[in-house]
Motif scaffolding. Structure first.
Motif, PDB file in Angstrom:
ATOM      1  N   ASP A   1     -12.735  -6.533  -2.444  1.00 33.56           N
ATOM      2  CA  ASP A   1     -12.256  -5.321  -3.109  1.00 33.56           C
ATOM      3  C   ASP A   1     -12.817  -4.091  -2.407  1.00 33.56           C
ATOM      4  O   ASP A   1     -14.028  -4.019  -2.145  1.00 33.56           O
ATOM      5  CB  ASP A   1     -12.693  -5.307  -4.575  1.00 33.56           C
ATOM      6  CG  ASP A   1     -12.004  -6.375  -5.401  1.00 33.56           C
ATOM      7  OD1 ASP A   1     -11.221  -6.003  -6.277  1.00 33.56           O
ATOM      8  OD2 ASP A   1     -12.231  -7.580  -5.159  1.00 33.56           O
ATOM      9  N   VAL A   2     -11.930  -3.134  -2.115  1.00 33.31           N
ATOM     10  CA  VAL A   2     -12.354  -1.882  -1.485  1.00 33.31           C
ATOM     11  C   VAL A   2     -11.729  -0.714  -2.230  1.00 33.31           C
ATOM     12  O   VAL A   2     -10.660  -0.848  -2.849  1.00 33.31           O
ATOM     13  CB  VAL A   2     -11.976  -1.828   0.007  1.00 33.31           C
ATOM     14  CG1 VAL A   2     -12.694  -2.915   0.789  1.00 33.31           C
ATOM     15  CG2 VAL A   2     -10.471  -1.942   0.204  1.00 33.31           C
ATOM     16  N   ALA A   3     -12.388   0.445  -2.172  1.00 33.68           N
ATOM     17  CA  ALA A   3     -11.928   1.606  -2.927  1.00 33.68           C
ATOM     18  C   ALA A   3     -11.850   2.834  -2.042  1.00 33.68           C
ATOM     19  O   ALA A   3     -12.686   3.032  -1.149  1.00 33.68           O
ATOM     20  CB  ALA A   3     -12.865   1.882  -4.105  1.00 33.68           C
ATOM     21  N   GLU A   4     -10.835   3.655  -2.316  1.00 30.33           N
ATOM     22  CA  GLU A   4     -10.631   4.931  -1.636  1.00 30.33           C
ATOM     23  C   GLU A   4     -10.335   5.999  -2.680  1.00 30.33           C
ATOM     24  O   GLU A   4      -9.896   5.685  -3.790  1.00 30.33           O
ATOM     25  CB  GLU A   4      -9.458   4.828  -0.659  1.00 30.33           C
ATOM     26  CG  GLU A   4      -9.698   3.895   0.516  1.00 30.33           C
ATOM     27  CD  GLU A   4     -10.591   4.519   1.585  1.00 30.33           C
ATOM     28  OE1 GLU A   4     -10.594   5.766   1.712  1.00 30.33           O
ATOM     29  OE2 GLU A   4     -11.276   3.759   2.298  1.00 30.33           O
TER      30      GLU A   4
ATOM     31  N   ARG B   1      -6.198  -8.474   3.888  1.00 29.09           N
ATOM     32  CA  ARG B   1      -5.500  -7.984   2.699  1.00 29.09           C
ATOM     33  C   ARG B   1      -6.472  -7.885   1.518  1.00 29.09           C
ATOM     34  O   ARG B   1      -6.386  -8.664   0.570  1.00 29.09           O
ATOM     35  CB  ARG B   1      -4.319  -8.891   2.355  1.00 29.09           C
ATOM     36  CG  ARG B   1      -3.217  -8.855   3.415  1.00 29.09           C
ATOM     37  CD  ARG B   1      -1.970  -9.586   2.977  1.00 29.09           C
ATOM     38  NE  ARG B   1      -0.906  -9.472   3.954  1.00 29.09           N
ATOM     39  CZ  ARG B   1      -0.043  -8.466   4.028  1.00 29.09           C
ATOM     40  NH1 ARG B   1      -0.123  -7.480   3.143  1.00 29.09           N
ATOM     41  NH2 ARG B   1       0.896  -8.441   4.948  1.00 29.09           N
ATOM     42  N   PRO B   2      -7.393  -6.920   1.586  1.00 28.41           N
ATOM     43  CA  PRO B   2      -8.297  -6.724   0.444  1.00 28.41           C
ATOM     44  C   PRO B   2      -7.532  -6.163  -0.744  1.00 28.41           C
ATOM     45  O   PRO B   2      -6.388  -5.706  -0.614  1.00 28.41           O
ATOM     46  CB  PRO B   2      -9.318  -5.714   0.971  1.00 28.41           C
ATOM     47  CG  PRO B   2      -8.555  -4.928   1.993  1.00 28.41           C
ATOM     48  CD  PRO B   2      -7.623  -5.928   2.645  1.00 28.41           C
ATOM     49  N   ARG B   3      -8.180  -6.186  -1.871  1.00 31.65           N
ATOM     50  CA  ARG B   3      -7.614  -5.594  -3.088  1.00 31.65           C
ATOM     51  C   ARG B   3      -8.018  -4.123  -3.094  1.00 31.65           C
ATOM     52  O   ARG B   3      -9.207  -3.795  -3.179  1.00 31.65           O
ATOM     53  CB  ARG B   3      -8.165  -6.339  -4.303  1.00 31.65           C
ATOM     54  CG  ARG B   3      -7.626  -5.909  -5.656  1.00 31.65           C
ATOM     55  CD  ARG B   3      -8.109  -6.918  -6.697  1.00 31.65           C
ATOM     56  NE  ARG B   3      -7.930  -6.462  -8.049  1.00 31.65           N
ATOM     57  CZ  ARG B   3      -6.793  -6.550  -8.740  1.00 31.65           C
ATOM     58  NH1 ARG B   3      -5.730  -7.091  -8.160  1.00 31.65           N
ATOM     59  NH2 ARG B   3      -6.715  -6.126  -9.984  1.00 31.65           N
TER      60      ARG B   3
ATOM     61  N   ALA C   1      -2.007   0.547  -3.218  1.00 28.84           N
ATOM     62  CA  ALA C   1      -3.042   0.308  -4.234  1.00 28.84           C
ATOM     63  C   ALA C   1      -2.675  -0.844  -5.156  1.00 28.84           C
ATOM     64  O   ALA C   1      -1.530  -0.961  -5.605  1.00 28.84           O
ATOM     65  CB  ALA C   1      -3.277   1.572  -5.052  1.00 28.84           C
ATOM     66  N   ASP C   2      -3.661  -1.676  -5.439  1.00 32.42           N
ATOM     67  CA  ASP C   2      -3.513  -2.761  -6.409  1.00 32.42           C
ATOM     68  C   ASP C   2      -4.030  -2.357  -7.780  1.00 32.42           C
ATOM     69  O   ASP C   2      -3.598  -2.910  -8.793  1.00 32.42           O
ATOM     70  CB  ASP C   2      -4.290  -3.996  -5.924  1.00 32.42           C
ATOM     71  CG  ASP C   2      -3.800  -4.498  -4.584  1.00 32.42           C
ATOM     72  OD1 ASP C   2      -2.686  -5.034  -4.534  1.00 32.42           O
ATOM     73  OD2 ASP C   2      -4.521  -4.342  -3.580  1.00 32.42           O
ATOM     74  N   VAL C   3      -4.987  -1.422  -7.801  1.00 26.60           N
ATOM     75  CA  VAL C   3      -5.602  -0.964  -9.052  1.00 26.60           C
ATOM     76  C   VAL C   3      -5.759   0.547  -8.978  1.00 26.60           C
ATOM     77  O   VAL C   3      -6.233   1.073  -7.959  1.00 26.60           O
ATOM     78  CB  VAL C   3      -6.990  -1.599  -9.278  1.00 26.60           C
ATOM     79  CG1 VAL C   3      -7.548  -1.187 -10.640  1.00 26.60           C
ATOM     80  CG2 VAL C   3      -6.946  -3.099  -9.141  1.00 26.60           C
ATOM     81  N   ILE C   4      -5.381   1.246 -10.026  1.00 26.96           N
ATOM     82  CA  ILE C   4      -5.667   2.676 -10.152  1.00 26.96           C
ATOM     83  C   ILE C   4      -6.758   2.812 -11.206  1.00 26.96           C
ATOM     84  O   ILE C   4      -6.542   2.488 -12.372  1.00 26.96           O
ATOM     85  CB  ILE C   4      -4.419   3.481 -10.586  1.00 26.96           C
ATOM     86  CG1 ILE C   4      -3.228   3.197  -9.669  1.00 26.96           C
ATOM     87  CG2 ILE C   4      -4.758   4.966 -10.607  1.00 26.96           C
ATOM     88  CD1 ILE C   4      -3.407   3.610  -8.239  1.00 26.96           C
TER      89      ILE C   4
ATOM     90  N   LEU D   1       1.324  -3.030 -12.475  1.00 26.42           N
ATOM     91  CA  LEU D   1       0.207  -2.369 -11.811  1.00 26.42           C
ATOM     92  C   LEU D   1      -0.991  -2.329 -12.757  1.00 26.42           C
ATOM     93  O   LEU D   1      -0.863  -1.882 -13.900  1.00 26.42           O
ATOM     94  CB  LEU D   1       0.606  -0.947 -11.424  1.00 26.42           C
ATOM     95  CG  LEU D   1      -0.503  -0.062 -10.867  1.00 26.42           C
ATOM     96  CD1 LEU D   1      -0.889  -0.506  -9.461  1.00 26.42           C
ATOM     97  CD2 LEU D   1      -0.054   1.409 -10.865  1.00 26.42           C
ATOM     98  N   GLU D   2      -2.149  -2.768 -12.281  1.00 29.79           N
ATOM     99  CA  GLU D   2      -3.351  -2.699 -13.113  1.00 29.79           C
ATOM    100  C   GLU D   2      -3.911  -1.290 -13.085  1.00 29.79           C
ATOM    101  O   GLU D   2      -4.070  -0.689 -12.011  1.00 29.79           O
ATOM    102  CB  GLU D   2      -4.418  -3.683 -12.630  1.00 29.79           C
ATOM    103  CG  GLU D   2      -5.675  -3.649 -13.486  1.00 29.79           C
ATOM    104  CD  GLU D   2      -6.717  -4.675 -13.100  1.00 29.79           C
ATOM    105  OE1 GLU D   2      -7.847  -4.585 -13.615  1.00 29.79           O
ATOM    106  OE2 GLU D   2      -6.407  -5.572 -12.289  1.00 29.79           O
ATOM    107  N   VAL D   3      -4.213  -0.757 -14.238  1.00 23.89           N
ATOM    108  CA  VAL D   3      -4.818   0.564 -14.322  1.00 23.89           C
ATOM    109  C   VAL D   3      -6.066   0.508 -15.198  1.00 23.89           C
ATOM    110  O   VAL D   3      -6.147  -0.268 -16.148  1.00 23.89           O
ATOM    111  CB  VAL D   3      -3.837   1.629 -14.869  1.00 23.89           C
ATOM    112  CG1 VAL D   3      -2.591   1.724 -14.011  1.00 23.89           C
ATOM    113  CG2 VAL D   3      -3.468   1.347 -16.304  1.00 23.89           C
TER     114      VAL D   3
END
Length: 235
Positions: free
Chosen positions: A59-62, A81-83, A102-105, A128-130
């Motif tokens: 899992d990575v975040a921006e 293909r990270p999440r 994005a996979d998660v907001i 979409l997961e939020v």
């Protein structure tokens, strides 16, 4: 620094972070796999994301779409293909662009944003997961919902077929002892789980306060500096 040198540096940092998470889980009486490490890769290149993926980071975040969209494409071209988690304040006119990768907001903080995401996500194969961003001090400048606005936003999310309510995200307020802030978050998370039983994600805790977050039930910790190093503000 060579690729091999950077990989060794990241591997050593990752081992230390994982040990901190394991120790925090043990102290809280939780299994070590109860907490997911999300690597905050903002300002760092796609090559670092590829190295982290090779080291087992999933899992990575921006937090900025302009940077993240280019980086996600480069990482995909590199075979990983990270999440992807989007953790920054999201303007409604950027929703379609962010949903390309994005996979998660994690930063939903208004009914209008939830509705815009729901419309944009309507055609996805999977919802979409939020996560709803909680303000733990009521400061509007830092984003997040406060008080009963949480339930208005959560109802907007759960009423959309294109969205799935995953849970909550929060940042400890500046100048406050993190444990006290995360204790309040734990109470809110309990209320959320009672009202929406599937919304069990609690994204909280960063490099300086992950132990307190884990103690109070964080399921995801967002780690940047301890994993990737100090950011260069000129990048």
């Amino acid at each position: 620094m060579t690729d091999a040198g950077r990989r060794a540096e990241l591997a050593a940092n990752l081992e230390r972070v994982r040990e901190r998470i394991a120790q925090a889980c043990a102290a809280a009486g939780r299994p070590p796999d109860a907490v997911t490490l999300t690597a905050v890769t903002k300002t760092y290149p796609a090559s670092d994301v590829l190295l982290l993926a090779g080291l087992g980071v999933t899992d990575v975040a921006e937090n900025r779409d302009q940077e993240a969209s280019i980086k996600a494409e480069a990482v995909r071209a590199g075979g990983a293909r990270p999440r992807w988690h989007f953790v920054g304040r999201l303007q409604r006119n950027k929703v379609k662009s962010v949903l390309d990768y994005a996979d998660v907001i994690e930063s939903v903080d208004s009914v209008r944003l939830a509705e815009a995401l729901g419309r944009a996500a309507a055609g996805r194969a999977e919802p979409l997961e939020v996560l709803i961003q909680i303000s733990l001090d009521g400061d509007p400048a830092r984003g997040g919902v406060f008080g009963d606005d949480l339930w208005r936003v959560s109802d907007a999310v759960t009423s959309s077929e294109g969205l799935r309510l995953g849970g909550l995200m929060a940042v400890a307020p500046l100048g406050e002892e993190p444990g006290a802030a995360f204790a309040r978050l734990a109470e809110i998370a309990g209320q959320m789980a009672s009202r929406h039983p599937g919304a069990t994600v609690v994204s909280a805790g960063m490099s300086g306060d992950l132990e307190a977050a884990v103690r109070y039930g964080a399921t995801h910790v967002r780690i940047g500096t301890s994993l990737l190093g100090m950011r260069n503000s000129l990048r």
